[in-house]
Design an enzyme around this catalytic site. Structure first.
Site, PDB file in Angstrom:
ATOM      1  N   HIS A 241      43.329  37.606  38.632  1.00 55.09           N
ATOM      2  CA  HIS A 241      42.784  36.379  39.246  1.00 55.09           C
ATOM      3  C   HIS A 241      41.459  36.610  39.965  1.00 55.09           C
ATOM      4  O   HIS A 241      40.896  35.675  40.535  1.00 55.09           O
ATOM      5  CB  HIS A 241      43.802  35.807  40.240  1.00 55.09           C
ATOM      6  CG  HIS A 241      45.114  35.439  39.606  1.00 55.09           C
ATOM      7  ND1 HIS A 241      45.300  34.266  38.914  1.00 55.09           N
ATOM      8  CD2 HIS A 241      46.285  36.116  39.538  1.00 55.09           C
ATOM      9  CE1 HIS A 241      46.546  34.228  38.452  1.00 55.09           C
ATOM     10  NE2 HIS A 241      47.163  35.336  38.815  1.00 55.09           N
ATOM     11  N   ARG A 242      40.967  37.847  39.926  1.00 55.97           N
ATOM     12  CA  ARG A 242      39.735  38.140  40.653  1.00 55.97           C
ATOM     13  C   ARG A 242      38.556  37.336  40.110  1.00 55.97           C
ATOM     14  O   ARG A 242      37.660  36.946  40.854  1.00 55.97           O
ATOM     15  CB  ARG A 242      39.448  39.641  40.602  1.00 55.97           C
ATOM     16  CG  ARG A 242      38.348  40.063  41.561  1.00 55.97           C
ATOM     17  CD  ARG A 242      38.227  41.585  41.639  1.00 55.97           C
ATOM     18  NE  ARG A 242      39.237  42.152  42.515  1.00 55.97           N
ATOM     19  CZ  ARG A 242      40.056  43.140  42.183  1.00 55.97           C
ATOM     20  NH1 ARG A 242      39.979  43.668  40.984  1.00 55.97           N
ATOM     21  NH2 ARG A 242      40.932  43.598  43.043  1.00 55.97           N
TER      22      ARG A 242
END
Length: 365
Positions: free
Chosen positions: A283-284
């Site tokens: 999800h970065r």
């Protein structure tokens, strides 16, 4: 004896390389973006841009006698000693200074990076005292690693951990110590000399690929300016001084505006769709994309992030996070991003969707 200073090529005078310059500026405005990795062959202004960036960064206030350059007005970002003095009601003396540029040499040791026990004091006085390292110097500064792909992987891991947490934890010879270490991490590399491991790539917030210009007029402008700088560096710098001051003021104002930039829910959803469409892992990418879009909105003076800023931010936040391809072959299809954004906006603007949103609003009220 007067220390000699080497002239620095003005950041504002760099011709072209718009993405690289933008990625650097966005990290100055919002350091929590996570830094930038700049990949390109020799002679593409990578180091020139990094070194020139220092001269346009806004001045910062630091506690005058603190080795970690603590912010005298922000207790949440203070070292233990400054916080203790602040909470005791002491007024911390401060000075205003430019953010420094800290270089990490390729041959640096772990002790030089993290800090170590002051052996001289330990042996002579029997006292255990922490000797600050480069991560202490880099707090609230630019941390520059040239040829980052040639750096020992263990050091890169330590560096990226500190960058992610904003704190440096040190355990040495029975000494346990921590201090703030928030910095803008900038890595440059030549892809001909090898790539970084995928796990390390993902830790850089943004990534930019740079190459020599293929436009004859632009190339001639680059050569002319460089020759003028080498012939009369002081005079050349003075010619660009007004542009540099304006850029520095723009960055200071954008940093202030960032506090008030808002992100609609639709932008978070569009960021997720971008990441899913390009099959990035984790999800970065979503988080970094939105942070970069916020910084871009602040720079542009727009109070709310739109799909336009998000598309531009995605161009910098996604390419090094592709799951199916190595960095060497990472090419972002900008047209695909724009098509996804247009389709998303049409979907949100359709009568059915609009009425659904209205019902949701009424329910919430």
């Amino acid at each position: 004896m007067t220390q000699m200073t080497h002239p620095v090529y003005p950041f504002a005078a760099i011709v072209g390389q718009q993405k690289m310059k933008l990625a650097l500026l966005l990290n100055v405005i919002y350091p929590e973006i996570g830094g930038v990795l700049i990949r390109g062959h020799r002679g593409t202004a990578k180091s020139t841009a990094v070194r020139g960036l220092v001269n346009v960064m806004p001045f910062i206030r630091v506690v005058s006698d603190c080795p970690f350059h603590c912010d005298p007005e922000n207790p949440q970002r203070m070292c233990d000693r400054c916080l203790e003095r602040f909470e005791a009601g002491e007024v911390l003396d401060w000075i205003e200074r430019p953010s420094p540029l800290v270089n990490l040499p390729i041959g640096a040791t772990e002790d030089r990076l993290l800090g170590s026990l002051d052996l001289e004091r330990a042996l002579s006085r029997g006292e255990r005292r922490f000797e600050p390292g480069l991560l202490a110097e880099a707090n609230r500064a630019l941390f520059y690693v040239d040829e980052v792909n040639l750096l020992n992987d263990h050091l890169v891991d330590l560096l990226l951990d500190a960058a992610a947490m904003g704190v440096n934890f040190v355990e040495r010879e029975g000494l346990s110590f921590s201090h703030p270490s928030r910095f803008v991490l900038i890595g440059t590399m030549n892809p001909e000399e090898g790539d970084l491991r995928p796990q390390l790539l993902d830790r850089f917030g943004l990534c930019v690929e740079v190459s020599g210009s293929k436009d004859a007029a632009e190339r001639s402008a680059i050569a002319r300016r460089r020759l003028r700088f080498e012939s009369e560096p002081a005079k050349f710098a003075e010619q660009w001084a007004a542009e540099e001051r304006k850029l520095s003021l723009d960055l200071a104002q954008a940093t202030e505006r960032l506090k008030h930039v808002t992100v609609p829910d639709e932008i978070w959803e569009l960021a997720a769709r971008f990441s899913l469409s390009f099959e990035t892992e984790g999800h970065r990418s979503d988080i970094t994309m939105v942070k970069a879009a916020m910084a871009l909105s602040a720079l542009n003076g727009t109070p709310e992030v739109t799909s336009k800023e998000l598309v531009q931010a995605a161009e910098l936040a996604l390419p090094h996070r592709f799951k199916k391809h190595g960095l060497r072959h990472a090419e972002l299809n900008v047209q695909k991003l724009e098509t996804l954004a247009e389709a998303f906006e049409e979907e949100k603007a359709s009568p059915e969707t609009a009425s659904g949103h209205e019902k949701k609003k009424l329910t919430l009220v």
